[in-house]
Design a protein around this motif. Sequence first.
Motif, PDB file in Angstrom:
ATOM      1  N   MET A 181       0.687  -1.170   0.076  1.00  0.00           N
ATOM      2  CA  MET A 181      -0.002   0.058   0.112  1.00  0.00           C
ATOM      3  C   MET A 181       0.948   1.241  -0.175  1.00  0.00           C
ATOM      4  SD  MET A 181      -2.743   1.395   2.784  1.00  0.00           S
ATOM      5  CE  MET A 181      -1.762   1.367   4.137  1.00  0.00           C
ATOM      6  N   LEU A 182       2.169   1.233   0.755  1.00  0.00           N
ATOM      7  CA  LEU A 182       2.883   2.352   0.738  1.00  0.00           C
ATOM      8  C   LEU A 182       4.087   2.550  -0.196  1.00  0.00           C
ATOM      9  CD1 LEU A 182       3.133   2.340   4.813  1.00  0.00           C
ATOM     10  CD2 LEU A 182       1.761   3.804   3.290  1.00  0.00           C
ATOM     11  N   GLU A 183       4.107   1.736  -0.833  1.00  0.00           N
ATOM     12  CA  GLU A 183       5.062   1.585  -2.030  1.00  0.00           C
ATOM     13  C   GLU A 183       5.084   2.877  -3.123  1.00  0.00           C
ATOM     14  OE1 GLU A 183       3.681  -1.659  -5.508  1.00  0.00           O
ATOM     15  OE2 GLU A 183       4.860  -2.380  -3.941  1.00  0.00           O
ATOM     16  N   GLY A 184       5.921   3.337  -3.034  1.00  0.00           N
ATOM     17  CA  GLY A 184       5.994   4.585  -3.993  1.00  0.00           C
ATOM     18  C   GLY A 184       5.920   5.820  -3.291  1.00  0.00           C
ATOM     19  N   LEU A 185       5.917   5.833  -2.011  1.00  0.00           N
ATOM     20  CA  LEU A 185       5.651   6.871  -0.905  1.00  0.00           C
ATOM     21  C   LEU A 185       7.141   7.124  -0.223  1.00  0.00           C
ATOM     22  CD1 LEU A 185       2.290   6.768   0.889  1.00  0.00           C
ATOM     23  CD2 LEU A 185       2.967   7.837  -1.105  1.00  0.00           C
ATOM     24  N   THR A 186       7.689   8.092  -0.294  1.00  0.00           N
ATOM     25  CA  THR A 186       9.055   8.396   0.681  1.00  0.00           C
ATOM     26  C   THR A 186       8.754   8.309   2.269  1.00  0.00           C
ATOM     27  OG1 THR A 186       8.455  10.612   1.042  1.00  0.00           O
ATOM     28  CG2 THR A 186       9.595   9.886  -0.968  1.00  0.00           C
ATOM     29  N   GLU A 187       9.623   8.113   3.093  1.00  0.00           N
ATOM     30  CA  GLU A 187       9.639   7.969   4.388  1.00  0.00           C
ATOM     31  C   GLU A 187       8.635   9.320   4.930  1.00  0.00           C
ATOM     32  OE1 GLU A 187      10.165   5.593   6.660  1.00  0.00           O
ATOM     33  OE2 GLU A 187      10.718   4.287   5.110  1.00  0.00           O
ATOM     34  N   GLN A 244       6.760  11.186   3.405  1.00  0.00           N
ATOM     35  CA  GLN A 244       5.049  11.237   2.510  1.00  0.00           C
ATOM     36  C   GLN A 244       4.487  10.274   3.817  1.00  0.00           C
ATOM     37  OE1 GLN A 244       6.146  10.046  -1.357  1.00  0.00           O
ATOM     38  NE2 GLN A 244       5.333  12.224  -1.972  1.00  0.00           N
ATOM     39  N   GLN A 245       5.008   9.088   4.172  1.00  0.00           N
ATOM     40  CA  GLN A 245       4.404   8.188   5.081  1.00  0.00           C
ATOM     41  C   GLN A 245       4.151   8.668   6.402  1.00  0.00           C
ATOM     42  OE1 GLN A 245       6.159   4.232   5.035  1.00  0.00           O
ATOM     43  NE2 GLN A 245       6.776   4.299   3.150  1.00  0.00           N
ATOM     44  N   ALA A 246       5.192   9.454   6.887  1.00  0.00           N
ATOM     45  CA  ALA A 246       5.069  10.186   8.164  1.00  0.00           C
ATOM     46  C   ALA A 246       4.083  11.227   7.943  1.00  0.00           C
ATOM     47  CB  ALA A 246       6.478  10.983   8.820  1.00  0.00           C
ATOM     48  N   ASP A 247       4.111  12.005   7.058  1.00  0.00           N
ATOM     49  CA  ASP A 247       2.929  13.022   6.917  1.00  0.00           C
ATOM     50  C   ASP A 247       1.530  12.463   6.794  1.00  0.00           C
ATOM     51  OD1 ASP A 247       4.985  14.958   6.685  1.00  0.00           O
ATOM     52  OD2 ASP A 247       4.993  15.166   4.335  1.00  0.00           O
ATOM     53  N   ALA A 248       1.286  11.227   6.064  1.00  0.00           N
ATOM     54  CA  ALA A 248       0.324  10.620   6.108  1.00  0.00           C
ATOM     55  C   ALA A 248      -0.337  10.175   7.482  1.00  0.00           C
ATOM     56  CB  ALA A 248       0.239   9.405   4.949  1.00  0.00           C
ATOM     57  N   ARG A 249       0.524   9.633   8.297  1.00  0.00           N
ATOM     58  CA  ARG A 249       0.100   9.297   9.719  1.00  0.00           C
ATOM     59  C   ARG A 249      -0.128  10.369  10.406  1.00  0.00           C
ATOM     60  NH1 ARG A 249       4.249   5.568   8.570  1.00  0.00           N
ATOM     61  NH2 ARG A 249       6.012   6.769   9.494  1.00  0.00           N
ATOM     62  N   ARG A 250       0.474  11.667  10.336  1.00  0.00           N
ATOM     63  CA  ARG A 250       0.116  12.730  11.044  1.00  0.00           C
ATOM     64  C   ARG A 250      -1.322  13.196  10.522  1.00  0.00           C
ATOM     65  NH1 ARG A 250       0.362  17.538   9.113  1.00  0.00           N
ATOM     66  NH2 ARG A 250       1.795  17.136   7.595  1.00  0.00           N
ATOM     67  N   VAL A 251      -1.280  13.379   9.357  1.00  0.00           N
ATOM     68  CA  VAL A 251      -2.840  13.854   8.583  1.00  0.00           C
ATOM     69  C   VAL A 251      -3.884  12.989   9.253  1.00  0.00           C
ATOM     70  CG1 VAL A 251      -4.102  14.381   6.686  1.00  0.00           C
ATOM     71  CG2 VAL A 251      -1.699  15.221   6.801  1.00  0.00           C
TER      72      VAL A 251
END
Length: 149
Positions: free
Chosen positions: A122-128, A130-137
């Motif tokens: 699901m997270l492939e293609g996202l940088t670390e 971007q993943q951290a930003d997604a969790r925060r949002v």
Amino acid sequence: MRQDGDGIDLDTSIGYLLKETASALRASMEAVLRPLGMTITHYSCLELLAQRPGLSNSELARGTFVTRQSMNVLLQALERDGFVTRASEPSVGKALPTQLTASGRRSLEQASAAVRGVEQRMLEGLTEQQQADARRVLRSMVTALRRQD
């Protein structure tokens, strides 16, 4: 794209996109858990117990987003199948704390590996970042929705 101007534009709705994402995630998780003889609720219950041993039926139900009655049925099956043990008498109050057995831990290890694979896909293609930003949002959205007015 919506034609009449009323309602929600599904192409731009964050809520709709979250629901679509959750649906795709659930389907992918079900696909990898099914061969292990598990449902998502079964897996979630074992994962919660591994991380927070001794949770009550009510706490497990809240953590897996099911009713207490549904959790009670699941716990009975997990106990019958040797994945968990529950005290015959509560240590405090009415709650019967639940613990994983060795068999439950082995089953959880397989399931966790399968679910991790789904999340990685699901997270492939996202940088670390971007993943951290997604969790925060996402955490911010949950907090906002749970806030009492």
